[in-house]
Design a protein around this motif. Structure first.
Motif, PDB file in Angstrom:
ATOM      1  N   GLY A 239       8.916  39.327   9.372  1.00 53.81           N
ATOM      2  CA  GLY A 239       8.761  38.300  10.389  1.00 53.81           C
ATOM      3  C   GLY A 239       7.487  37.511  10.187  1.00 53.81           C
ATOM      4  N   PHE A 240       6.468  38.169   9.644  1.00 52.24           N
ATOM      5  CA  PHE A 240       5.184  37.525   9.347  1.00 52.24           C
ATOM      6  C   PHE A 240       4.558  38.130   8.089  1.00 52.24           C
ATOM      7  CE2 PHE A 240       0.525  37.208   9.830  1.00 52.24           C
ATOM      8  CZ  PHE A 240       0.392  35.836   9.924  1.00 52.24           C
ATOM      9  N   GLY A 241       4.294  39.422   8.099  1.00 52.40           N
ATOM     10  CA  GLY A 241       3.655  40.068   6.957  1.00 52.40           C
ATOM     11  C   GLY A 241       2.157  40.148   7.117  1.00 52.40           C
ATOM     12  N   LEU A 242       1.700  40.781   8.195  1.00 54.43           N
ATOM     13  CA  LEU A 242       0.274  40.837   8.506  1.00 54.43           C
ATOM     14  C   LEU A 242      -0.582  41.425   7.391  1.00 54.43           C
ATOM     15  CD1 LEU A 242      -1.922  40.271  10.581  1.00 54.43           C
ATOM     16  CD2 LEU A 242      -1.398  42.463  11.669  1.00 54.43           C
ATOM     17  N   PRO A 243      -0.153  42.495   6.698  1.00 56.07           N
ATOM     18  CA  PRO A 243      -1.002  43.031   5.626  1.00 56.07           C
ATOM     19  C   PRO A 243      -1.313  42.014   4.524  1.00 56.07           C
ATOM     20  CG  PRO A 243       0.708  44.611   6.199  1.00 56.07           C
ATOM     21  CD  PRO A 243       1.045  43.342   6.912  1.00 56.07           C
ATOM     22  N   VAL A 244      -0.399  41.082   4.302  1.00 51.36           N
ATOM     23  CA  VAL A 244      -0.624  40.046   3.285  1.00 51.36           C
ATOM     24  C   VAL A 244      -1.829  39.192   3.668  1.00 51.36           C
ATOM     25  CG1 VAL A 244       0.347  37.982   2.201  1.00 51.36           C
ATOM     26  CG2 VAL A 244       1.793  40.002   2.582  1.00 51.36           C
TER      27      VAL A 244
ATOM     28  N   LEU B  91      -9.693  39.446   2.970  1.00 47.50           N
ATOM     29  CA  LEU B  91     -10.676  40.299   2.305  1.00 47.50           C
ATOM     30  C   LEU B  91     -10.955  39.867   0.869  1.00 47.50           C
ATOM     31  CD1 LEU B  91      -9.380  43.728   3.618  1.00 47.50           C
ATOM     32  CD2 LEU B  91     -11.576  42.696   4.156  1.00 47.50           C
ATOM     33  N   GLY B  92     -10.297  38.796   0.420  1.00 44.62           N
ATOM     34  CA  GLY B  92     -10.517  38.319  -0.931  1.00 44.62           C
ATOM     35  C   GLY B  92      -9.765  39.110  -1.978  1.00 44.62           C
ATOM     36  N   VAL B  93      -8.686  39.779  -1.579  1.00 44.41           N
ATOM     37  CA  VAL B  93      -7.887  40.562  -2.517  1.00 44.41           C
ATOM     38  C   VAL B  93      -6.661  39.752  -2.921  1.00 44.41           C
ATOM     39  CG1 VAL B  93      -6.593  42.707  -2.851  1.00 44.41           C
ATOM     40  CG2 VAL B  93      -8.658  42.707  -1.435  1.00 44.41           C
ATOM     41  N   PRO B  94      -6.453  39.496  -4.210  1.00 45.39           N
ATOM     42  CA  PRO B  94      -5.267  38.755  -4.647  1.00 45.39           C
ATOM     43  C   PRO B  94      -3.998  39.502  -4.257  1.00 45.39           C
ATOM     44  CG  PRO B  94      -6.860  38.955  -6.427  1.00 45.39           C
ATOM     45  CD  PRO B  94      -7.322  39.873  -5.334  1.00 45.39           C
ATOM     46  N   VAL B  95      -2.956  38.757  -3.877  1.00 44.03           N
ATOM     47  CA  VAL B  95      -1.725  39.386  -3.422  1.00 44.03           C
ATOM     48  C   VAL B  95      -0.546  38.999  -4.318  1.00 44.03           C
ATOM     49  CG1 VAL B  95      -2.511  39.534  -1.038  1.00 44.03           C
ATOM     50  CG2 VAL B  95      -1.200  37.544  -1.760  1.00 44.03           C
ATOM     51  N   LEU B  96       0.355  39.954  -4.490  1.00 44.76           N
ATOM     52  CA  LEU B  96       1.638  39.732  -5.147  1.00 44.76           C
ATOM     53  C   LEU B  96       2.704  39.959  -4.090  1.00 44.76           C
ATOM     54  CD1 LEU B  96       2.936  40.920  -8.571  1.00 44.76           C
ATOM     55  CD2 LEU B  96       4.227  41.511  -6.522  1.00 44.76           C
ATOM     56  N   ILE B  97       3.501  38.923  -3.808  1.00 43.84           N
ATOM     57  CA  ILE B  97       4.459  38.990  -2.716  1.00 43.84           C
ATOM     58  C   ILE B  97       5.790  38.364  -3.127  1.00 43.84           C
ATOM     59  CG2 ILE B  97       2.803  39.093  -0.821  1.00 43.84           C
ATOM     60  CD1 ILE B  97       2.904  36.093  -0.576  1.00 43.84           C
ATOM     61  N   SER B  98       6.788  38.610  -2.292  1.00 42.63           N
ATOM     62  CA  SER B  98       8.130  38.087  -2.545  1.00 42.63           C
ATOM     63  C   SER B  98       8.172  36.573  -2.338  1.00 42.63           C
ATOM     64  CB  SER B  98       9.132  38.733  -1.587  1.00 42.63           C
ATOM     65  OG  SER B  98       9.081  40.130  -1.669  1.00 42.63           O
ATOM     66  N   ASP B  99       8.987  35.939  -3.142  1.00 42.09           N
ATOM     67  CA  ASP B  99       9.203  34.499  -2.976  1.00 42.09           C
ATOM     68  C   ASP B  99      10.315  34.304  -1.947  1.00 42.09           C
ATOM     69  OD1 ASP B  99       9.242  31.790  -3.166  1.00 42.09           O
ATOM     70  OD2 ASP B  99       9.666  31.699  -5.316  1.00 42.09           O
ATOM     71  N   ILE B 100       9.950  34.466  -0.672  1.00 43.02           N
ATOM     72  CA  ILE B 100      10.877  34.276   0.440  1.00 43.02           C
ATOM     73  C   ILE B 100      10.231  33.285   1.410  1.00 43.02           C
ATOM     74  CG2 ILE B 100      12.033  36.499   0.214  1.00 43.02           C
ATOM     75  CD1 ILE B 100      10.214  37.648   2.345  1.00 43.02           C
ATOM     76  N   PRO B 101      11.048  32.598   2.228  1.00 36.41           N
ATOM     77  CA  PRO B 101      10.495  31.511   3.053  1.00 36.41           C
ATOM     78  C   PRO B 101       9.312  31.912   3.922  1.00 36.41           C
ATOM     79  CG  PRO B 101      12.878  31.377   3.029  1.00 36.41           C
ATOM     80  CD  PRO B 101      12.522  32.642   2.304  1.00 36.41           C
ATOM     81  N   VAL B 102       9.361  33.080   4.557  1.00 37.92           N
ATOM     82  CA  VAL B 102       8.272  33.432   5.469  1.00 37.92           C
ATOM     83  C   VAL B 102       6.954  33.613   4.723  1.00 37.92           C
ATOM     84  CG1 VAL B 102       8.669  35.943   5.424  1.00 37.92           C
ATOM     85  CG2 VAL B 102       7.641  34.860   7.439  1.00 37.92           C
ATOM     86  N   PHE B 103       6.989  34.126   3.487  1.00 39.27           N
ATOM     87  CA  PHE B 103       5.745  34.299   2.732  1.00 39.27           C
ATOM     88  C   PHE B 103       5.244  32.978   2.179  1.00 39.27           C
ATOM     89  CE2 PHE B 103       6.382  39.088   1.698  1.00 39.27           C
ATOM     90  CZ  PHE B 103       5.899  39.407   2.958  1.00 39.27           C
TER      91      PHE B 103
ATOM     92  N   PHE C  25       3.840  35.042  -6.807  1.00 39.72           N
ATOM     93  CA  PHE C  25       5.159  35.182  -6.185  1.00 39.72           C
ATOM     94  C   PHE C  25       6.152  35.766  -7.182  1.00 39.72           C
ATOM     95  CE2 PHE C  25       3.268  32.017  -3.393  1.00 39.72           C
ATOM     96  CZ  PHE C  25       3.705  32.437  -2.137  1.00 39.72           C
ATOM     97  N   VAL C  26       7.006  36.671  -6.685  1.00 39.49           N
ATOM     98  CA  VAL C  26       8.027  37.298  -7.523  1.00 39.49           C
ATOM     99  C   VAL C  26       9.371  37.260  -6.812  1.00 39.49           C
ATOM    100  CG1 VAL C  26       6.376  38.813  -8.665  1.00 39.49           C
ATOM    101  CG2 VAL C  26       7.559  39.617  -6.612  1.00 39.49           C
ATOM    102  N   LYS C  27      10.448  37.382  -7.589  1.00 37.66           N
ATOM    103  CA  LYS C  27      11.787  37.504  -7.010  1.00 37.66           C
ATOM    104  C   LYS C  27      11.987  38.970  -6.625  1.00 37.66           C
ATOM    105  CE  LYS C  27      13.532  33.812  -9.989  1.00 37.66           C
ATOM    106  NZ  LYS C  27      14.428  33.474 -11.136  1.00 37.66           N
ATOM    107  N   PRO C  28      12.155  39.260  -5.341  1.00 35.59           N
ATOM    108  CA  PRO C  28      12.146  40.656  -4.899  1.00 35.59           C
ATOM    109  C   PRO C  28      13.328  41.490  -5.390  1.00 35.59           C
ATOM    110  CG  PRO C  28      12.734  39.206  -3.085  1.00 35.59           C
ATOM    111  CD  PRO C  28      12.300  38.318  -4.213  1.00 35.59           C
ATOM    112  N   ASN C  29      14.417  40.832  -5.786  1.00 28.97           N
ATOM    113  CA  ASN C  29      15.587  41.577  -6.262  1.00 28.97           C
ATOM    114  C   ASN C  29      15.622  41.727  -7.772  1.00 28.97           C
ATOM    115  OD1 ASN C  29      17.059  42.160  -3.759  1.00 28.97           O
ATOM    116  ND2 ASN C  29      17.260  39.933  -3.589  1.00 28.97           N
TER     117      ASN C  29
END
Length: 392
Positions: A306-311, A317-329, A339-343
């Motif tokens: 719904g949001f992804g608060l940990p992201v 905190l200045g930590v690079p993130v790797l996350i799904s390429d989905i609309p909410v992100f 960004f990655v394809k989660p499937n």
């Protein structure tokens, strides 16, 4: 104005309220109480939280009542009667002008103006990820949404889904993002930039058997978090990349519903990578941000959020993130992530290798992420939520 808030889902790891919704309720309500000097608040708890803890949470604020729902011991015997009659009666007895439900389902018998926060609707788009809840899904939750005077969505993506699924007029829905305090001047000692959260690295390393660098995943081990595919992709990346072989993957979070497949995949990945994949379990709040702050990268290839608060917390905190390429992100993180394809195992593996090997891009994301995350503030979330109360 008398404002009632259901605080039963507040952060309380000992009783199962330790994930994102628990943090949302804790920080939002804490900030509302700290900033609103005018309105009278009635905070509703159940007996899973002690009276002492509830009083400490309220912080001695004037115009604040603490109410515990009665007869909680009978809930397991008569769950529908308790949830929809007893709870409604206890709320009505306090005569709030508006009642805010930050998570969950409104009692069917409640007849006062309400504000409802919607975190996501994954149970409708992916019912296979959840235990069967026929009455809640088919009856109680649709009524909760349609009867609400105002709806708060934690992202525009969630707001759009609510409007489409329940045919809710745009004027009844407001998008209010959760927050992260990046200014260092918070009223709260729980924030990620206060000295109270500073944990000695040597102590942290000893307790979690840490060595730097490492990648961190933090979340409940459940189907939507895509942990099985993450660890399988890490194994593939570990076989391909010397840089990955020097960078273990730590998985922080308690097992959730239908976690058996992910847990089996974690064990298999640990064996295949000589222990480079490691599950460290639920992480206490005081350890969460130090663990995140010390990571080389934060990985969160979730299938739906719904949001992804940990992201956002990692970005702040200045930590690079790797996350799904989905609309909410894309909405929440902008362009400031790998960004990655989660499937796709191949896409996640390639993303992991890029995360540990592309030093220049990591530095760019460290700077850009901190700037981007400043738009998410618990103070702003509290102010906007109070305005919603006033519109009811």
């Amino acid at each position: 104005m008398r404002i009632g808030i259901d605080c039963r889902t507040i952060l309380n790891p000992g009783c199962g309220e330790g994930a994102g919704v628990g943090h949302y309720v804790y920080f939002l309500v804490k900030n509302i109480l700290a900033r609103d000097k005018k309105n009278h608040y009635i905070l509703f708890f159940d007996r899973r939280l002690s009276a002492e803890a509830a009083r400490a949470f309220a912080g001695g604020r004037p115009k604040t009542e603490i109410v515990f729902f009665p007869f909680g011991e009978y809930k397991k015997y008569l769950p529908l009667a308790y949830s929809h009659l007893v709870v409604a009666g206890a709320i009505a007895e306090k005569k709030p002008d508006v009642f805010h439900l930050p998570a969950g389902i409104l009692p069917l018998a409640l007849k006062i103006p309400t504000v409802v926060t919607v975190h996501d609707l994954a149970i409708y788009s992916h019912p296979e990820w959840f235990p069967k809840q026929f009455f809640s899904v088919k009856v109680a939750y649709p009524r909760t949404i349609r009867s609400a005077s105002r709806i708060i969505a934690v992202s525009a993506a969630t707001a759009t889904e609510v409007k489409k699924r329940f045919q809710i007029p745009t004027g009844r829905i407001e998008t209010i993002y959760p927050g992260v305090d990046t200014a260092g001047g918070s009223l709260l000692t729980e924030d990620i930039f206060t000295e109270d959260d500073a944990v000695d690295w040597s102590d942290l390393a000893r307790r979690y058997r840490l060595t730097k660098p490492y990648l961190l995943f933090l979340g409940t081990i459940e189907p939507r978090k895509n942990v099985k595919k993450l660890v399988e992709a890490y194994v593939n990346a570990w076989r391909q990349s010397p840089a990955i072989r020097k960078t273990p993957l730590l998985l922080a979070g308690a097992p959730g519903w239908r976690s058996a497949g992910a847990l089996a995949a974690i064990r298999a990945a640990a064996a295949q990578t000589k222990g480079a994949v490691r599950q460290i379990g639920y992480v206490a709040h005081q350890d969460k941000f130090p663990l995140m702050r010390s990571a080389q990268g934060f990985v969160f290839p979730s299938l739906a959020e719904g949001f992804g608060l940990p992201v956002v917390e990692a970005m702040a905190l200045g930590v690079p993130v790797l996350i799904s390429d989905i609309p909410v992100f894309r909405e929440v993180a902008g362009q400031n992530a790998f960004f990655v394809k989660p499937n796709s195992l191949a896409s996640i593996a390639e993303g992991l290798i890029a995360l540990v090997s592309k030093t220049k891009k990591r530095r760019q994301l460290t700077l850009a992420g901190r700037v981007w995350a400043k738009r998410y503030s618990w103070a702003a979330a509290a102010r906007k939520t109070i305005k919603v109360y006033q519109k009811v």
